[in-house]
Design a protein around this motif. Sequence first.
Motif, PDB file in Angstrom:
ATOM      1  N   LEU A 116       0.799  -1.222   0.000  1.00  0.00           N
ATOM      2  CA  LEU A 116       0.000   0.000   0.000  1.00  0.00           C
ATOM      3  C   LEU A 116       0.835   1.277   0.000  1.00  0.00           C
ATOM      4  O   LEU A 116       0.332   2.355   0.332  1.00  0.00           O
ATOM      5  N   VAL A 117       2.092   1.174  -0.387  1.00  0.00           N
ATOM      6  CA  VAL A 117       2.907   2.375  -0.587  1.00  0.00           C
ATOM      7  C   VAL A 117       2.295   3.188  -1.731  1.00  0.00           C
ATOM      8  O   VAL A 117       1.968   2.648  -2.785  1.00  0.00           O
ATOM      9  N   ARG A 118       2.152   4.485  -1.525  1.00  0.00           N
ATOM     10  CA  ARG A 118       1.429   5.316  -2.498  1.00  0.00           C
ATOM     11  C   ARG A 118       2.275   5.673  -3.715  1.00  0.00           C
ATOM     12  O   ARG A 118       3.441   6.030  -3.604  1.00  0.00           O
ATOM     13  N   PHE A 119       1.599   5.596  -4.872  1.00  0.00           N
ATOM     14  CA  PHE A 119       2.229   6.013  -6.117  1.00  0.00           C
ATOM     15  C   PHE A 119       1.855   7.441  -6.492  1.00  0.00           C
ATOM     16  O   PHE A 119       2.584   8.090  -7.245  1.00  0.00           O
ATOM     17  N   ASP A 120       0.703   7.917  -5.999  1.00  0.00           N
ATOM     18  CA  ASP A 120       0.291   9.263  -6.376  1.00  0.00           C
ATOM     19  C   ASP A 120      -0.515   9.914  -5.251  1.00  0.00           C
ATOM     20  O   ASP A 120      -0.818   9.280  -4.224  1.00  0.00           O
ATOM     21  N   ALA A 121      -0.864  11.189  -5.435  1.00  0.00           N
ATOM     22  CA  ALA A 121      -1.562  11.951  -4.401  1.00  0.00           C
ATOM     23  C   ALA A 121      -2.964  11.432  -4.130  1.00  0.00           C
ATOM     24  O   ALA A 121      -3.538  11.696  -3.071  1.00  0.00           O
ATOM     25  N   ALA A 122      -3.525  10.688  -5.059  1.00  0.00           N
ATOM     26  CA  ALA A 122      -4.856  10.109  -4.870  1.00  0.00           C
ATOM     27  C   ALA A 122      -4.821   8.861  -3.992  1.00  0.00           C
ATOM     28  O   ALA A 122      -5.878   8.304  -3.683  1.00  0.00           O
ATOM     29  N   GLY A 123      -3.635   8.443  -3.616  1.00  0.00           N
ATOM     30  CA  GLY A 123      -3.506   7.289  -2.736  1.00  0.00           C
ATOM     31  C   GLY A 123      -3.536   5.954  -3.448  1.00  0.00           C
ATOM     32  O   GLY A 123      -3.704   4.910  -2.823  1.00  0.00           O
ATOM     33  N   ARG A 124      -3.351   5.957  -4.768  1.00  0.00           N
ATOM     34  CA  ARG A 124      -3.360   4.707  -5.512  1.00  0.00           C
ATOM     35  C   ARG A 124      -2.039   3.963  -5.317  1.00  0.00           C
ATOM     36  O   ARG A 124      -0.979   4.580  -5.161  1.00  0.00           O
ATOM     37  N   THR A 125      -2.114   2.642  -5.327  1.00  0.00           N
ATOM     38  CA  THR A 125      -1.004   1.800  -4.906  1.00  0.00           C
ATOM     39  C   THR A 125      -0.755   0.654  -5.880  1.00  0.00           C
ATOM     40  O   THR A 125      -1.454   0.500  -6.883  1.00  0.00           O
ATOM     41  N   LEU A 126       0.213  -0.179  -5.509  1.00  0.00           N
ATOM     42  CA  LEU A 126       0.490  -1.377  -6.295  1.00  0.00           C
ATOM     43  C   LEU A 126      -0.722  -2.302  -6.327  1.00  0.00           C
ATOM     44  O   LEU A 126      -0.962  -2.992  -7.323  1.00  0.00           O
ATOM     45  N   ALA A 127      -1.504  -2.306  -5.263  1.00  0.00           N
ATOM     46  CA  ALA A 127      -2.713  -3.129  -5.236  1.00  0.00           C
ATOM     47  C   ALA A 127      -3.679  -2.726  -6.342  1.00  0.00           C
ATOM     48  O   ALA A 127      -4.350  -3.587  -6.934  1.00  0.00           O
ATOM     49  N   ASP A 128      -3.749  -1.450  -6.644  1.00  0.00           N
ATOM     50  CA  ASP A 128      -4.621  -0.992  -7.722  1.00  0.00           C
ATOM     51  C   ASP A 128      -4.137  -1.489  -9.079  1.00  0.00           C
ATOM     52  O   ASP A 128      -4.945  -1.850  -9.948  1.00  0.00           O
ATOM     53  N   ALA A 129      -2.817  -1.528  -9.255  1.00  0.00           N
ATOM     54  CA  ALA A 129      -2.275  -2.067 -10.506  1.00  0.00           C
ATOM     55  C   ALA A 129      -2.567  -3.554 -10.612  1.00  0.00           C
ATOM     56  O   ALA A 129      -2.926  -4.054 -11.686  1.00  0.00           O
ATOM     57  N   ALA A 130      -2.420  -4.291  -9.504  1.00  0.00           N
ATOM     58  CA  ALA A 130      -2.721  -5.725  -9.513  1.00  0.00           C
ATOM     59  C   ALA A 130      -4.182  -5.975  -9.855  1.00  0.00           C
ATOM     60  O   ALA A 130      -4.516  -6.919 -10.581  1.00  0.00           O
ATOM     61  N   ARG A 131      -5.071  -5.109  -9.352  1.00  0.00           N
ATOM     62  CA  ARG A 131      -6.498  -5.254  -9.650  1.00  0.00           C
ATOM     63  C   ARG A 131      -6.763  -5.039 -11.135  1.00  0.00           C
ATOM     64  O   ARG A 131      -7.513  -5.800 -11.762  1.00  0.00           O
ATOM     65  N   LEU A 132      -6.149  -4.022 -11.715  1.00  0.00           N
ATOM     66  CA  LEU A 132      -6.339  -3.757 -13.141  1.00  0.00           C
ATOM     67  C   LEU A 132      -5.823  -4.913 -13.999  1.00  0.00           C
ATOM     68  O   LEU A 132      -6.388  -5.223 -15.048  1.00  0.00           O
ATOM     69  N   LEU A 133      -4.760  -5.544 -13.536  1.00  0.00           N
ATOM     70  CA  LEU A 133      -4.159  -6.645 -14.274  1.00  0.00           C
ATOM     71  C   LEU A 133      -4.829  -7.983 -13.983  1.00  0.00           C
ATOM     72  O   LEU A 133      -4.580  -8.961 -14.692  1.00  0.00           O
ATOM     73  N   ALA A 134      -5.656  -8.023 -12.931  1.00  0.00           N
ATOM     74  CA  ALA A 134      -6.217  -9.295 -12.450  1.00  0.00           C
ATOM     75  C   ALA A 134      -5.091 -10.297 -12.208  1.00  0.00           C
ATOM     76  O   ALA A 134      -5.197 -11.483 -12.548  1.00  0.00           O
ATOM     77  N   ALA A 135      -4.001  -9.797 -11.618  1.00  0.00           N
ATOM     78  CA  ALA A 135      -2.798 -10.603 -11.432  1.00  0.00           C
ATOM     79  C   ALA A 135      -2.651 -11.039  -9.981  1.00  0.00           C
ATOM     80  O   ALA A 135      -2.980 -10.284  -9.056  1.00  0.00           O
ATOM     81  N   PRO A 136      -2.147 -12.246  -9.743  1.00  0.00           N
ATOM     82  CA  PRO A 136      -1.870 -12.666  -8.370  1.00  0.00           C
ATOM     83  C   PRO A 136      -0.696 -11.906  -7.785  1.00  0.00           C
ATOM     84  O   PRO A 136       0.172 -11.416  -8.520  1.00  0.00           O
ATOM     85  N   VAL A 137      -0.682 -11.815  -6.468  1.00  0.00           N
ATOM     86  CA  VAL A 137       0.382 -11.099  -5.759  1.00  0.00           C
ATOM     87  C   VAL A 137       1.200 -12.092  -4.950  1.00  0.00           C
ATOM     88  O   VAL A 137       0.652 -12.880  -4.167  1.00  0.00           O
ATOM     89  N   LEU A 138       2.500 -12.072  -5.137  1.00  0.00           N
ATOM     90  CA  LEU A 138       3.437 -12.851  -4.332  1.00  0.00           C
ATOM     91  C   LEU A 138       4.022 -11.923  -3.280  1.00  0.00           C
ATOM     92  O   LEU A 138       4.527 -10.847  -3.620  1.00  0.00           O
ATOM     93  N   VAL A 139       3.972 -12.327  -2.028  1.00  0.00           N
ATOM     94  CA  VAL A 139       4.441 -11.473  -0.941  1.00  0.00           C
ATOM     95  C   VAL A 139       5.779 -11.987  -0.407  1.00  0.00           C
ATOM     96  O   VAL A 139       5.907 -13.171  -0.057  1.00  0.00           O
ATOM     97  N   VAL A 140       6.749 -11.109  -0.357  1.00  0.00           N
ATOM     98  CA  VAL A 140       8.053 -11.424   0.214  1.00  0.00           C
ATOM     99  C   VAL A 140       8.066 -10.926   1.656  1.00  0.00           C
ATOM    100  O   VAL A 140       7.701  -9.774   1.924  1.00  0.00           O
TER     101      VAL A 140
END
Length: 238
Positions: A116-140
């Motif tokens: 949830l580190v922010r990419f822009d002032a609107a508070g959008r994050t890597l999670a938002d990119a994953a949602r757009l891609l419908a991609a699974p997330v691997l957590v380190v």
Amino acid sequence: MGVVVVSGTGTEIGKTVVTSAIAAAALAAGRSVAVLKPAQTGVGPDEAGDAAEVVRLAGPGVTAAELVRYPEPLAPDTAARRAGLATLAPAEIATAAEKLAAEHDLVLVEGAGGLLVRFDAAGRTLADAARLLAAPVLVVAPAGLGTLNSAALTAEALRARRLDLLGLVVGSWPAEPDLASRCNLADLPSVSGAPLLGAVPQGSGALDPAAFRAAAPGWLAPELHGTWSAGEFMTRWA
């Protein structure tokens, strides 16, 4: 697997080395691989970033891409604001990843810090990119004390956004693990609701690249093109 988003429970926990190991294992399995670093922070214009480090460790067969670069080692939104540079929208990340996916079997999108580190002032994050891609997330995740809480919080954030948690990889497994690290091997899957898919030995990023590539499949589960067994690893360190 198409596109996999690689995030972490925090920063400086081994995301780039884990990404490199997955890339190396996939290449060894005959897959074509690309790595996308959407926002590189804390690196000068002529310095090698994380994507270049993946290529160095995993091999020149990896296609590397970076979208924006900010000089200060801060969250992308903060770093962009302080540098007077444009921020990066999740839609731009998704578009770049989709283009790479059209030409590669596997695209690894490595985030900056945690989910949830922010990419822009609107508070959008890597999670938002994953949602757009419908991609699974691997957590380190790190091995030691404190990792259970951060892993549980990351998993909860993914579930709240209806994102698929592929699994967890320990980013830096110590040569002499303490009690907390050994217990966390069983507890990390329990608190996150996701399988443990690997453990990369501490200091692996300092290996000679040829040695790194040869060893990488042994650090990762078959889901990540490796030969590592969670059961055998847990039995060894129980």
